[in-house]
Design a protein around this motif. Structure first.
Motif, PDB file in Angstrom:
ATOM      1  N   LYS A   1      69.800  55.113 -95.538  1.00 44.19           N
ATOM      2  CA  LYS A   1      68.356  55.073 -95.728  1.00 44.19           C
ATOM      3  C   LYS A   1      67.924  53.643 -96.041  1.00 44.19           C
ATOM      4  O   LYS A   1      68.410  53.031 -96.982  1.00 44.19           O
ATOM      5  N   PRO A   2      67.000  53.083 -95.258  1.00 44.79           N
ATOM      6  CA  PRO A   2      66.573  51.700 -95.495  1.00 44.79           C
ATOM      7  C   PRO A   2      65.612  51.614 -96.673  1.00 44.79           C
ATOM      8  O   PRO A   2      64.953  52.593 -97.042  1.00 44.79           O
ATOM      9  N   ARG A   3      65.524  50.432 -97.255  1.00 46.47           N
ATOM     10  CA  ARG A   3      64.491  50.158 -98.244  1.00 46.47           C
ATOM     11  C   ARG A   3      63.199  49.823 -97.507  1.00 46.47           C
ATOM     12  O   ARG A   3      63.220  49.225 -96.432  1.00 46.47           O
ATOM     13  N   VAL A   4      62.093  50.235 -98.085  1.00 51.19           N
ATOM     14  CA  VAL A   4      60.795  50.024 -97.453  1.00 51.19           C
ATOM     15  C   VAL A   4      60.071  48.893 -98.175  1.00 51.19           C
ATOM     16  O   VAL A   4      59.838  48.951 -99.382  1.00 51.19           O
TER      17      VAL A   4
ATOM     18  N   TYR B   1      57.925  47.265 -93.533  1.00 51.08           N
ATOM     19  CA  TYR B   1      59.195  46.782 -93.006  1.00 51.08           C
ATOM     20  C   TYR B   1      60.329  47.656 -93.527  1.00 51.08           C
ATOM     21  O   TYR B   1      60.252  48.204 -94.641  1.00 51.08           O
ATOM     22  N   HIS B   2      61.370  47.782 -92.732  1.00 50.92           N
ATOM     23  CA  HIS B   2      62.615  48.394 -93.170  1.00 50.92           C
ATOM     24  C   HIS B   2      63.636  47.283 -93.405  1.00 50.92           C
ATOM     25  O   HIS B   2      63.811  46.415 -92.550  1.00 50.92           O
TER      26      HIS B   2
ATOM     27  N   GLU C   1      58.107  47.974 -89.083  1.00 50.96           N
ATOM     28  CA  GLU C   1      58.051  49.369 -88.667  1.00 50.96           C
ATOM     29  C   GLU C   1      56.637  49.887 -88.491  1.00 50.96           C
ATOM     30  O   GLU C   1      56.402  50.805 -87.704  1.00 50.96           O
TER      31      GLU C   1
END
Length: 216
Positions: A90-93, A78-79, A69
């Motif tokens: 909601k994605p993890r970062v 990154y997601h 990202e």
């Protein structure tokens, strides 16, 4: 006195549970679910309890994908998303420090529990990292965590009174003996060897005490 009795009982219970866990780690081989080399690597490293936690994260990680990202200098973001999650989830970062070659996840599972999370494992799989780097393996969860730190043979502090000297010597020997017994009792060979050594040591100590009495 009641506190000391209860404390010693709890300590014996804890030592017994730890000894049983050590025996299980030695004689039982957990089942492998995938052909990923990292699984073969860590099944020989982690204790059984921690291995089961790690294996669960590894199995779940196959349901995640990783998308780049952002990139700011040496930091790449990154997601990490679950294939079954909706677009609103909601994605993890995941952050990869390319200079230090270190990744961290917003779920903070590694920081709190000491094992890589499913999101980190998904990143490793996609980037063909087949073996878990040592920087993500915490020694306290390994089978060899107690090796090299059993007890200390350091110098003893000076104690004046005879009673205090007796208690200090007894405490020192009791601690070391309990550790040796824990290690020896894990196998029949170790138990038999230590049993023979105890008989030999006891005979020598009796001779030493008799000789000391005659000298006095």
């Amino acid at each position: 006195m009641d506190f000391i009795t209860r404390f010693n009982r709890a300590l014996r219970h804890q030592r017994h549970n730890e000894l049983v866990a050590d025996h299980i780690d030695m004689v039982e081989q957990p089942k492998i679910k995938t052909n990923w080399p990292m699984e073969y690597q860590m099944v020989r490293v982690y204790t059984k309890k921690k291995w089961l936690d790690f294996q669960n994260e590894m199995s779940v990680s196959h349901g995640y994908y990783v998308q780049q990202e952002s990139m700011v200098g040496d930091l790449v973001g990154y997601h990490v998303m679950n294939f079954q999650s909706g677009s609103s989830a909601k994605p993890r970062v995941l952050t990869h420090d390319k200079l230090a070659d270190y990744i961290s996840c917003s779920c903070s599972k590694f920081e709190f529990e000491g094992i890589p999370c499913r999101h980190m494992l998904a990143f490793f799989r996609i980037n063909q990292v087949f073996l878990l780097p040592n920087k993500y393996i915490l020694n306290r969860w390994t089978r060899n965590a107690k090796v090299g730190a059993i007890y200390d043979f350091g110098t003893q502090t000076s104690i004046d009174t005879p009673d205090a000297k007796l208690m200090a010597r007894h405490s020192r020997l009791s601690y070391k003996t309990s550790i040796v017994i824990d290690v020896a009792s894990l196998t029949d060979e170790g138990t038999n060897m230590l049993d023979d050594q105890f008989d030999c040591i006891y005979s020598k100590l009796q001779e030493l005490n008799i000789s000391s009495k005659n000298d006095n």
